[in-house]
Design an enzyme around this catalytic site. Structure first.
Site, PDB file in Angstrom:
ATOM      1  N   GLY A  58       0.987  -1.094  -0.054  1.00 34.50           N
ATOM      2  CA  GLY A  58       0.136   0.075  -0.081  1.00 34.50           C
ATOM      3  C   GLY A  58       0.832   1.260  -0.005  1.00 34.50           C
ATOM      4  N   SER A  59       0.383   2.173   0.740  1.00 33.30           N
ATOM      5  CA  SER A  59       1.314   3.501   0.747  1.00 33.30           C
ATOM      6  C   SER A  59       2.695   3.465   1.338  1.00 33.30           C
ATOM      7  CB  SER A  59       0.390   4.471   1.644  1.00 33.30           C
ATOM      8  OG  SER A  59      -0.905   4.676   1.265  1.00 33.30           O
ATOM      9  N   ILE A  60       3.173   2.579   1.702  1.00 34.59           N
ATOM     10  CA  ILE A  60       4.576   2.278   1.944  1.00 34.59           C
ATOM     11  C   ILE A  60       5.302   2.527   0.719  1.00 34.59           C
ATOM     12  CG2 ILE A  60       6.494   0.797   2.642  1.00 34.59           C
ATOM     13  CD1 ILE A  60       4.664  -0.364   4.811  1.00 34.59           C
ATOM     14  N   THR A  61       4.759   2.126  -0.459  1.00 32.46           N
ATOM     15  CA  THR A  61       5.329   2.424  -1.864  1.00 32.46           C
ATOM     16  C   THR A  61       5.663   3.938  -1.858  1.00 32.46           C
ATOM     17  OG1 THR A  61       3.612   1.043  -2.959  1.00 32.46           O
ATOM     18  CG2 THR A  61       4.650   2.531  -4.217  1.00 32.46           C
ATOM     19  N   LYS A  62       4.862   4.945  -1.280  1.00 33.54           N
ATOM     20  CA  LYS A  62       5.063   6.337  -1.330  1.00 33.54           C
ATOM     21  C   LYS A  62       6.495   6.748  -0.781  1.00 33.54           C
ATOM     22  CE  LYS A  62       0.269   7.915  -0.955  1.00 33.54           C
ATOM     23  NZ  LYS A  62      -0.358   6.797  -0.881  1.00 33.54           N
TER      24      LYS A  62
END
Length: 448
Positions: A58-62
């Site tokens: 999820g937003s750990i991609t950011k």
């Protein structure tokens, strides 16, 4: 770790899996740049998940996108104060800055228009920009924190344009491969968990979709494992592997804006979430996609971090679990301070150390083993900063009140340092030394 510590960590993991009704839950602790403990509960198919089982980040991609952007900044290809229009012309929100996008203060809409992007096949960049021509900015840029998935879709395109290749190729070549993160991919490869929703009133599961998010993929597309995410958590804690300058990583971890505006506990730096808990400052990020929750947090001061992955849409306290794993580790096996060792210091620099005075207030100037200077009030209360050398007798403030300000050493004709000029404030060896250029002069009658 001690058996007693590992049992305490495993018990906390088991409690969360049972209470949160997670189909599977894996977690780990890192210390000093290495995986120190990992555990798993539940099943992936018929097997227990392990350190090589993929889950969606999820937003750990950011955080990886943010790292790619900061690499561009460090290369001089962009400035964080640049308006987006300078790098991605043609959007309806070209006035927002790169820094505002990284810190979720751009005011951009939180989600892309149209269908719920996390559950639907994603549009390409042209279609995303077209959908944002009207009403894309919800708040005045810079006004306040407003989490924006769209903002990181935009930053992913920014990275791709500068490098001339898709954003994931950039992340893989510049970040994942150097760090040995070979099991972090846009789609699951090999052993992986299927994402589920757990019925709120019965112990049954519903499979969740995981389509390609298209232009929104930089906001939450990636999959990874405990082993890979442990390397990334260590990276965020300061073990950069040469991927990013340590000062740049520290800049990413520095809080830019707060999420809760009372006594803040959560905020954002540059692409990183910042939490304050029981005197600790933790940095990292959480992640949420249909069927998955994830979190990674690290205390850069101690080198202790934690990471958690589960294949459940909701119900698992993933952030608190990470915080608790760090707390348990630090309480049962507190990190030892770095061993002190003597260092070599330039005699000219050594001559600057000691007592200085800002007006009547005594300050102490010290030189650290890493070559930085510290200027602190002698009694410990007041403005204090670290300084990095930028040239002969010039130093740049790194933090505190004097962050970004210049400290200049003033010398007499014979070369003796007799004052410090710090953003126009004059520090002298004795209070109001008449031999120093004190603004306004010093009363000729002296002290009386």
């Amino acid at each position: 770790m001690l058996d007693s510590t590992e049992l305490a960590l495993y018990r906390r993991l088991a409690h969360e899996q049972a209470v949160g009704r997670a189909p599977s839950l894996v977690a780990a602790v890192v210390r000093d740049g290495a995986l120190a403990w990992s555990g798993a509960r539940g099943r992936v198919g018929e097997a227990r998940p392990d350190d090589d089982t993929q889950y969606r980040l999820g937003s750990i991609t950011k955080t990886l996108i943010a790292t790619a952007v900061l690499r561009l900044r460090d290369e001089g290809r962009l400035a964080l104060t640049d308006p987006l229009e300078r790098h991605l012309p043609g959007t309806a929100f070209g006035s927002v800055t790169i820094a505002q996008l990284l810190s979720h203060t751009s005011g951009l809409t939180s989600e892309s228009p149209g269908q719920w992007w996390e559950r639907a096949p994603g549009a390409d960049w042209a279609a995303l920009v077209a959908s944002l021509q009207q009403d894309a900015t919800k708040l005045r840029p810079g006004f306040k924190f407003h989490y924006s998935n769209v903002g990181f879709g935009v930053l992913g395109e920014l990275v791709a344009r500068h490098r001339g290749k898709p954003w994931f190729e950039v992340v893989r070549e510049e970040i994942l491969t150097p760090l040995g993160m070979h099991r972090t991919t846009p789609h699951p490869v090999g052993a992986h968990a299927e994402g589920f929703a757990v019925h709120p009133f019965a112990d049954v599961l519903l499979p969740e979709p995981s389509p390609d998010a298209g232009a929104m993929a930089p906001a939450g597309q990636l999959w990874s494992t405990i082993a890979d995410l442990a390397r990334w958590t260590s990276f965020l804690g300061g073990f950069t592997g040469g991927v990013l300058a340590e000062d740049t990583l520290a800049e990413m971890r520095t809080m830019n804006t707060v999420d809760d505006t009372a006594v803040w506990t959560t905020g954002f730096g540059l692409g990183l979430m910042v939490l304050r808990h029981q005197g600790r400052h933790l940095a990292g990020h959480t992640g949420s996609m249909p069927g998955f929750l994830a979190a990674t947090l690290v205390d850069a001061a101690t080198g202790t971090g934690a990471l958690c992955l589960t294949n459940s849409t909701a119900g698992v306290g993933i952030t608190q679990l990470c915080v608790d794993l760090i707390t348990v580790t630090e309480e049962l096996e507190p990190a030892l301070p770095a061993e002190w060792q003597p260092s070599t210091v330039d005699p000219k620099l050594l001559a600057l150390t000691g007592l200085w005075h800002w007006g009547p207030t005594p300050y102490l100037l010290r030189v650290r083993g890493d070559g930085l200077l510290t200027l602190n009030p002698a009694d410990g209360a007041g403005r204090a900063s670290r300084f990095h050398p930028t040239g002969p007798d010039q130093w740049l403030g790194l933090d505190g009140y004097y962050a970004g300000e210049t400290l200049t050493v003033g010398r007499t004709e014979d070369g003796t340092a007799n004052h410090l000029n710090l953003a126009t404030f004059i520090f002298s060896r004795t209070p109001y030394d008449p031999a120093a250029p004190i603004p306004g002069g010093v009363d000729e009658a002296g002290w009386r």
